[in-house]
Enzyme design. Structure first.
Site, mmCIF file in Angstrom:
data_model
loop_
_atom_site.group_PDB
_atom_site.id
_atom_site.type_symbol
_atom_site.label_atom_id
_atom_site.label_comp_id
_atom_site.label_asym_id
_atom_site.label_seq_id
_atom_site.Cartn_x
_atom_site.Cartn_y
_atom_site.Cartn_z
ATOM 1 N N ASP A 142 0.836 -1.196 0.000
ATOM 2 C CA ASP A 142 0.000 0.000 0.000
ATOM 3 C C ASP A 142 0.884 1.264 0.000
ATOM 4 O O ASP A 142 1.651 1.485 0.943
ATOM 5 C CB ASP A 142 -0.868 -0.068 1.262
ATOM 6 C CG ASP A 142 -1.810 1.113 1.379
ATOM 7 O OD1 ASP A 142 -1.766 2.005 0.506
ATOM 8 O OD2 ASP A 142 -2.578 1.132 2.352
ATOM 9 N N ASP A 160 1.298 7.462 -10.065
ATOM 10 C CA ASP A 160 0.760 6.908 -11.317
ATOM 11 C C ASP A 160 -0.430 6.025 -10.951
ATOM 12 O O ASP A 160 -0.374 4.798 -11.062
ATOM 13 C CB ASP A 160 1.873 6.120 -12.019
ATOM 14 C CG ASP A 160 1.417 5.574 -13.364
ATOM 15 O OD1 ASP A 160 0.307 5.892 -13.799
ATOM 16 O OD2 ASP A 160 2.198 4.805 -13.958
HETATM 17 N N1 SPD Z 1 -8.268 7.341 -16.656
HETATM 18 C C1 SPD Z 1 -7.000 6.757 -16.583
HETATM 19 C C2 SPD Z 1 -6.009 7.385 -15.679
HETATM 20 C C3 SPD Z 1 -4.967 6.380 -15.444
HETATM 21 C C4 SPD Z 1 -3.646 6.873 -15.092
HETATM 22 N N2 SPD Z 1 -2.722 5.797 -14.816
HETATM 23 C C5 SPD Z 1 -2.452 4.938 -15.883
HETATM 24 C C6 SPD Z 1 -1.418 3.917 -15.590
HETATM 25 C C7 SPD Z 1 -0.404 3.847 -16.658
HETATM 26 N N3 SPD Z 1 0.868 3.550 -16.154
#
Ligand code: SPD
Length: 291
Positions: A142, A160
């Protein structure tokens, strides 16, 4: 997934108000992990596609846009990023870009869902290659708990995450950013995926207000891709010291010898120039764009 006239489609319904879809050839993998529904589709036009809880995360075709922009904007703003923490990002694309920077000694990925990492390694080789680069540590756990408990410090932190529903919700909260601020070095930078300026203006305002409690420098910057609802997508940028425009040294970008498919120094600058509706929405919450 929907079948229409023998065509297969992978549809995403965003916030219950917007739907977009991809024609696919097959559902290559589906499972309910302990955290979310994980699906991989094959397609002719977009290559492999990964969705989490029905939200599109990445496609082979346009993943470079998001991954270059989440990584290179902060890493070329910071003068010498050595230790980088990625929260989420279990597909490995963000780390792939981070680890191209010669100054980076450690790329630590903390991803809550081990199955995202394992499935990406199996189905998304072009993206997940970042998980195996020298200097990378992958820790499944987490991210909220990690930043609360760690005594390590980082020059750049990249959030991310998936969309702010389900498992990613705490990554959009004040307690989390208080800890992010604590574990950043004295000149550290955090960038987080910041959702859609068209569909989630209130979220962008809320996030900038949270960042304003801890960071003297706060910005939004934009990118444009095929995959995310509405095409235009934002990143939140917060920094203890370095300004994303003053900090950018174009000679350093050139000298790095790195090649890109989306990022350029000019685009780095331009991505901070916001349309009027975003400026109006975020009035009083953004730092001035100078440099
Ligand atoms: N709506 C999608 C937003 C997602 C962002 N993260 C994507 C992961 C790619 N590494």
């Amino acid at each position: 997934m929907a079948a229409t006239n023998k065509e297969l489609w992978c549809d995403e319904t965003y916030l219950g108000i917007f739907r977009h879809g991809y024609r696919v050839t097959k559902l290559a993998h589906a499972e309910q992990t302990p955290f979310q529904k994980l699906e991989i589709f094959d397609s002719d036009e977009y290559g492999r596609i990964m969705t989490l809880d029905g939200c599109l995360m990445t496609t082979d075709r346009d993943e470079f846009v998001y991954h270059e922009m989440i990584a290179h904007v902060p890493l070329f703003t910071h003068p010498r990023p050595r230790r980088v923490l990625v929260i989420g990002g279990g597909d490995g694309g963000t780390l792939r870009e981070v680890m191209r920077h010669p100054s980076v000694e450690l790329g630590l990925l903390v991803e809550i869902d081990e199955r995202v990492v394992e499935t990406s390694r199996q189905y998304l080789p072009k993206t997940s290659v970042g998980l195996s680069r020298p200097g990378v540590r992958v820790q499944c756990g987490d991210g909220v708990r990690f930043v609360r408990e760690t005594s390590e410090k980082f020059d750049v932190i990249l959030i991310d995450s998936t969309d702010p529903i389900g498992v990613a919700t705490p990554l959009f909260g004040e307690d989390f950013y208080q800890q992010v601020h604590r574990v950043l070095s004295d000149d550290g930078i955090v960038v987080a995926q910041g959702e859609s300026p068209f569909f989630t203006p209130d979220l962008q305002k809320k996030m900038l207000a949270i960042l304003g409690k801890f960071f003297p420098i706060r910005h939004l910057y934009n990118m444009s891709n095929i995959s995310y609802p509405g095409g235009l997508w934002s990143f939140l940028f917060a920094s203890k010291k370095h300004c994303p425009l003053k900090g950018l040294d174009e000679k350093r970008v050139k000298a790095s010898g790195l090649s890109f498919r989306y990022y350029t120094p000019a685009l780095h600058r331009a991505s901070f120039v916001l349309p009027q509706f975003m400026l109006d929405n975020c009035e009083g919450l953004l730092s001035p764009v100078t440099g």
